[in-house]
Design a protein around this motif. Sequence first.
Motif, PDB file in Angstrom:
ATOM      1  N   TYR A 206      39.590  39.905  44.685  1.00  0.00           N
ATOM      2  CA  TYR A 206      38.409  40.766  44.564  1.00  0.00           C
ATOM      3  C   TYR A 206      37.151  39.953  44.289  1.00  0.00           C
ATOM      4  O   TYR A 206      36.081  40.271  44.814  1.00  0.00           O
ATOM      5  N   ALA A 207      37.266  38.918  43.467  1.00  0.00           N
ATOM      6  CA  ALA A 207      36.096  38.098  43.142  1.00  0.00           C
ATOM      7  C   ALA A 207      35.583  37.359  44.371  1.00  0.00           C
ATOM      8  O   ALA A 207      34.373  37.354  44.646  1.00  0.00           O
ATOM      9  N   VAL A 208      36.494  36.757  45.137  1.00  0.00           N
ATOM     10  CA  VAL A 208      36.079  36.034  46.344  1.00  0.00           C
ATOM     11  C   VAL A 208      35.484  36.993  47.372  1.00  0.00           C
ATOM     12  O   VAL A 208      34.476  36.691  48.014  1.00  0.00           O
ATOM     13  N   GLY A 209      36.122  38.159  47.525  1.00  0.00           N
ATOM     14  CA  GLY A 209      35.610  39.137  48.480  1.00  0.00           C
ATOM     15  C   GLY A 209      34.208  39.604  48.139  1.00  0.00           C
ATOM     16  O   GLY A 209      33.342  39.684  49.023  1.00  0.00           O
ATOM     17  N   GLN A 210      33.952  39.882  46.870  1.00  0.00           N
ATOM     18  CA  GLN A 210      32.622  40.327  46.474  1.00  0.00           C
ATOM     19  C   GLN A 210      31.618  39.190  46.497  1.00  0.00           C
ATOM     20  O   GLN A 210      30.459  39.387  46.861  1.00  0.00           O
ATOM     21  N   THR A 270      29.675  28.312  47.911  1.00  0.00           N
ATOM     22  CA  THR A 270      31.125  28.217  47.710  1.00  0.00           C
ATOM     23  C   THR A 270      31.520  27.401  46.483  1.00  0.00           C
ATOM     24  O   THR A 270      32.665  27.496  46.031  1.00  0.00           O
ATOM     25  N   LEU A 271      30.610  26.632  45.918  1.00  0.00           N
ATOM     26  CA  LEU A 271      30.953  25.752  44.801  1.00  0.00           C
ATOM     27  C   LEU A 271      31.528  26.500  43.595  1.00  0.00           C
ATOM     28  O   LEU A 271      32.528  26.051  43.014  1.00  0.00           O
ATOM     29  N   PRO A 272      30.951  27.624  43.166  1.00  0.00           N
ATOM     30  CA  PRO A 272      31.528  28.321  42.002  1.00  0.00           C
ATOM     31  C   PRO A 272      32.971  28.760  42.215  1.00  0.00           C
ATOM     32  O   PRO A 272      33.801  28.644  41.309  1.00  0.00           O
ATOM     33  N   ILE A 273      33.280  29.269  43.411  1.00  0.00           N
ATOM     34  CA  ILE A 273      34.656  29.700  43.689  1.00  0.00           C
ATOM     35  C   ILE A 273      35.603  28.509  43.676  1.00  0.00           C
ATOM     36  O   ILE A 273      36.731  28.592  43.163  1.00  0.00           O
ATOM     37  N   LEU A 274      35.167  27.377  44.216  1.00  0.00           N
ATOM     38  CA  LEU A 274      36.007  26.181  44.220  1.00  0.00           C
ATOM     39  C   LEU A 274      36.263  25.679  42.809  1.00  0.00           C
ATOM     40  O   LEU A 274      37.312  25.091  42.533  1.00  0.00           O
ATOM     41  N   CYS A 275      35.324  25.896  41.913  1.00  0.00           N
ATOM     42  CA  CYS A 275      35.497  25.474  40.516  1.00  0.00           C
ATOM     43  C   CYS A 275      36.456  26.393  39.763  1.00  0.00           C
ATOM     44  O   CYS A 275      37.172  25.950  38.862  1.00  0.00           O
ATOM     45  N   ILE A 276      36.479  27.664  40.124  1.00  0.00           N
ATOM     46  CA  ILE A 276      37.328  28.632  39.430  1.00  0.00           C
ATOM     47  C   ILE A 276      38.776  28.557  39.917  1.00  0.00           C
ATOM     48  O   ILE A 276      39.713  28.732  39.132  1.00  0.00           O
ATOM     49  N   TYR A 277      38.978  28.279  41.202  1.00  0.00           N
ATOM     50  CA  TYR A 277      40.310  28.359  41.803  1.00  0.00           C
ATOM     51  C   TYR A 277      41.365  27.521  41.083  1.00  0.00           C
ATOM     52  O   TYR A 277      42.494  28.009  40.883  1.00  0.00           O
ATOM     53  N   PRO A 278      41.090  26.272  40.668  1.00  0.00           N
ATOM     54  CA  PRO A 278      42.153  25.480  40.011  1.00  0.00           C
ATOM     55  C   PRO A 278      42.730  26.146  38.769  1.00  0.00           C
ATOM     56  O   PRO A 278      43.898  25.929  38.431  1.00  0.00           O
ATOM     57  N   PHE A 279      41.939  26.966  38.073  1.00  0.00           N
ATOM     58  CA  PHE A 279      42.411  27.586  36.840  1.00  0.00           C
ATOM     59  C   PHE A 279      43.385  28.746  37.107  1.00  0.00           C
ATOM     60  O   PHE A 279      44.146  29.127  36.210  1.00  0.00           O
ATOM     61  N   VAL A 280      43.356  29.311  38.295  1.00  0.00           N
ATOM     62  CA  VAL A 280      44.251  30.434  38.610  1.00  0.00           C
ATOM     63  C   VAL A 280      45.288  30.059  39.669  1.00  0.00           C
ATOM     64  O   VAL A 280      46.066  30.903  40.092  1.00  0.00           O
ATOM     65  N   GLN A 281      45.317  28.792  40.063  1.00  0.00           N
ATOM     66  CA  GLN A 281      46.200  28.381  41.142  1.00  0.00           C
ATOM     67  C   GLN A 281      47.672  28.592  40.798  1.00  0.00           C
ATOM     68  O   GLN A 281      48.456  29.057  41.628  1.00  0.00           O
ATOM     69  N   LYS A 282      48.067  28.265  39.542  1.00  0.00           N
ATOM     70  CA  LYS A 282      49.483  28.399  39.178  1.00  0.00           C
ATOM     71  C   LYS A 282      49.941  29.848  39.254  1.00  0.00           C
ATOM     72  O   LYS A 282      51.073  30.139  39.644  1.00  0.00           O
ATOM     73  N   TYR A 283      49.045  30.778  38.877  1.00  0.00           N
ATOM     74  CA  TYR A 283      49.378  32.196  38.985  1.00  0.00           C
ATOM     75  C   TYR A 283      49.309  32.661  40.439  1.00  0.00           C
ATOM     76  O   TYR A 283      50.071  33.514  40.861  1.00  0.00           O
TER      77      TYR A 283
END
Length: 295
Positions: A206-210, A270-283
């Motif tokens: 949802y975050a990436v889509g918005q 795209t930089l903010p999304i790339l920074c957030i992704y590593p924190f949720v990658q395991k989930y």
Amino acid sequence: MKDRKIKISGDKIFRFLNAAFLGIMLVVVLYPLYFIVIASISDTDAVLAGEVVLYPVGLTLSGFQKILERTDIWRGYLNTIIYTLLTTVLSLVVTIPAGWALSRKTIPGKKFLMIYFIIPMFFGGGLIPFYNVMSSLHLINSIWAIVLPSILSVWNLFMTRTFFSSSIPDGLIDAARIDGAGTFYIFGTIVLPLAKAILAVMALYYAVGQWNSYFNAMIFLQDEEMYPLQLVLKEILLASESTVGGSGETILEQYRLANQLKYVSVIVSTLPILCIYPFVQKYFNQGIMIGSLKE
């Protein structure tokens, strides 16, 4: 013994061809992203001349400086962050309970509800009825015109439903009911703690889509102060491509600016999304695999 050697040799050839194919696909996917990065920090003339291929030429950060000096960029960032946070929170509030409810076999009218949700996946009313509905609700040029249409994705709802169906044992729920636990207690204290993976996946989706969305803003927003980042960047690119002579710049200089901003805007957005992704990658990996299993 000879057949075994032939089999081993065949396996080696297969693994080599498979690795070569995957390596080529990796380059095909990653090189455009890499080129955007090196082009954004290269001299514009070098990019236009085709000199930027494997490494930056004429290293410069002027494009980023021009973008970040604009106040509308920062305003767009703030608007997008607000829209994204609000949409993500409301989407989780709607999608997770709905997915849990649809995953229960005892829910009344389950088949009707499934059909009801499936129909909008294949049929839509069109843009004009959509605009008329938003207008009749007095949502035009408001934050809710951006948030409300995005808070439920049927695809995400079905993925959540599948996750709950395949991951939460019925015996666990039955045991909780025998102990006297109610529906809300079970959902809040048993189901949600076990659903961290799908929560992270849905939040990311949802975050990436918005974050990347601009169409609804382009249709429903009239006040430029409310524009999200994507729409602000779109306006900047259109202005840099069409405005000539306003400040003494030549057509070539305008073209250089438009080309430079094109690459820089991709990085900025795209930089903010790339920074957030590593924190949720395991989930993300766990949730997307479990949510894709059939019942």
